[in-house]
Motif scaffolding. Sequence first.
Motif, PDB file in Angstrom:
ATOM      1  N   LYS A 191       0.846  -1.204   0.000  1.00  0.00           N
ATOM      2  CA  LYS A 191       0.000   0.000   0.000  1.00  0.00           C
ATOM      3  C   LYS A 191       0.880   1.253   0.000  1.00  0.00           C
ATOM      4  O   LYS A 191       0.597   2.220  -0.712  1.00  0.00           O
ATOM      5  CB  LYS A 191      -0.934  -0.018   1.221  1.00  0.00           C
ATOM      6  N   GLN A 192       1.965   1.225   0.775  1.00  0.00           N
ATOM      7  CA  GLN A 192       2.853   2.390   0.832  1.00  0.00           C
ATOM      8  C   GLN A 192       3.569   2.589  -0.502  1.00  0.00           C
ATOM      9  O   GLN A 192       3.808   3.714  -0.936  1.00  0.00           O
ATOM     10  CB  GLN A 192       3.858   2.219   1.970  1.00  0.00           C
ATOM     11  N   ASP A 194       2.329   1.646  -3.497  1.00  0.00           N
ATOM     12  CA  ASP A 194       1.315   2.124  -4.445  1.00  0.00           C
ATOM     13  C   ASP A 194       1.003   3.604  -4.212  1.00  0.00           C
ATOM     14  O   ASP A 194       0.880   4.375  -5.169  1.00  0.00           O
ATOM     15  CB  ASP A 194       0.035   1.283  -4.338  1.00  0.00           C
ATOM     16  N   ASP A 195       0.894   4.010  -2.929  1.00  0.00           N
ATOM     17  CA  ASP A 195       0.619   5.415  -2.609  1.00  0.00           C
ATOM     18  C   ASP A 195       1.751   6.303  -3.122  1.00  0.00           C
ATOM     19  O   ASP A 195       1.524   7.376  -3.676  1.00  0.00           O
ATOM     20  CB  ASP A 195       0.479   5.618  -1.092  1.00  0.00           C
ATOM     21  N   ARG A 196       2.980   5.849  -2.942  1.00  0.00           N
ATOM     22  CA  ARG A 196       4.142   6.638  -3.366  1.00  0.00           C
ATOM     23  C   ARG A 196       4.198   6.753  -4.895  1.00  0.00           C
ATOM     24  O   ARG A 196       4.461   7.824  -5.430  1.00  0.00           O
ATOM     25  CB  ARG A 196       5.409   5.944  -2.854  1.00  0.00           C
ATOM     26  N   ARG A 199       1.558   9.198  -5.919  1.00  0.00           N
ATOM     27  CA  ARG A 199       1.902  10.566  -5.504  1.00  0.00           C
ATOM     28  C   ARG A 199       2.978  11.172  -6.398  1.00  0.00           C
ATOM     29  O   ARG A 199       2.929  12.325  -6.782  1.00  0.00           O
ATOM     30  CB  ARG A 199       2.390  10.516  -4.051  1.00  0.00           C
TER      31      ARG A 199
END
Length: 256
Positions: A191-192, A194-196, A199
């Motif tokens: 998840k981290q 994918d978020d990065r 972003r």
Amino acid sequence: MLKGKTALVTGSTSGIGFAIAKALAQQGAHIVLNGFGDADTPKAQIEALGVRAEYHGADMSKPDQIEDMMKFAASKFGRVDILVNNAGIQHVAKVEDFPTERWDAILAINLTSAFHTTRLAIPAMREANWGRIINVASAHGLVASAQKSAYVAAKHGIVGLTKSVALETATTGVTCNAISPGWVLTALVQKQIDDRAAREGISALQAQNELLGEKQPSLQFTTVEQLGGLAVFLSSPAADQVRGVAWAMDGGWTAQ
Ligand code: NAD
């Protein structure tokens, strides 16, 4: 090596918890699984190793459900010999923007649940004069990162809890230790990544390499199987005098 013992692993329907459950089952331990999502598949995979497996879906943020799970384990197996406090969640935000309900949930699941399982498991371990308590902390139990105040506070807290319990049980056959992984490629870290990627407008692979490059000198993920191996070692007679440590398995993260 663990034939006849029972291991309860919180948050073991996926990721690190499931791998630790599997590694302990491969040594002959019966397993109590816990966590959200599909429990039938992990339960069948553990049973395929020739041991008994039971599942309890207690929410680790709810003390009454934790009590119920510990009673369930005792009713099925007599007692819990190996307790692995692994359930955990993450939320990334600056402290001034941190949703207060996320703070409360992270502290409850990543730290307070281990207090409850530990206090409920210890009396029977003391009686048997054998027990293993393994707390899945993190590199973030030893050092901090920005935007992870709740997680870092909870993981530092669990390292402290580990040391206190280790001292209280020091003259017995019960040991209490923590495992401190660096980056491990599980749902929590995906998840981290994918978020990065979203972003920064980069690919998931680029985001993954950035994540490793920032923190983990080996530039490789720690694997769930390696963490399973460490839990087996901590459960072995060779680890009888390993007490109150927060054992890093982090590709050199905390050596910097
Ligand atoms: P994961 O998301 O794959 O697994 C988390 C497990 O906890 C799942 O089984 C989930 O169902 C369960 N869970 C979540 N909330 C729960 C609740 N309220 N009650 C009961 N179960 C709940 O993540 P993971 O990476 O395998 O994380 C396991 C542990 O390892 C966590 O404590 C995490 O902080 C720690 N850790 C992970 C990493 C990493 O890089 N993945 C690094 C260091 C430490």
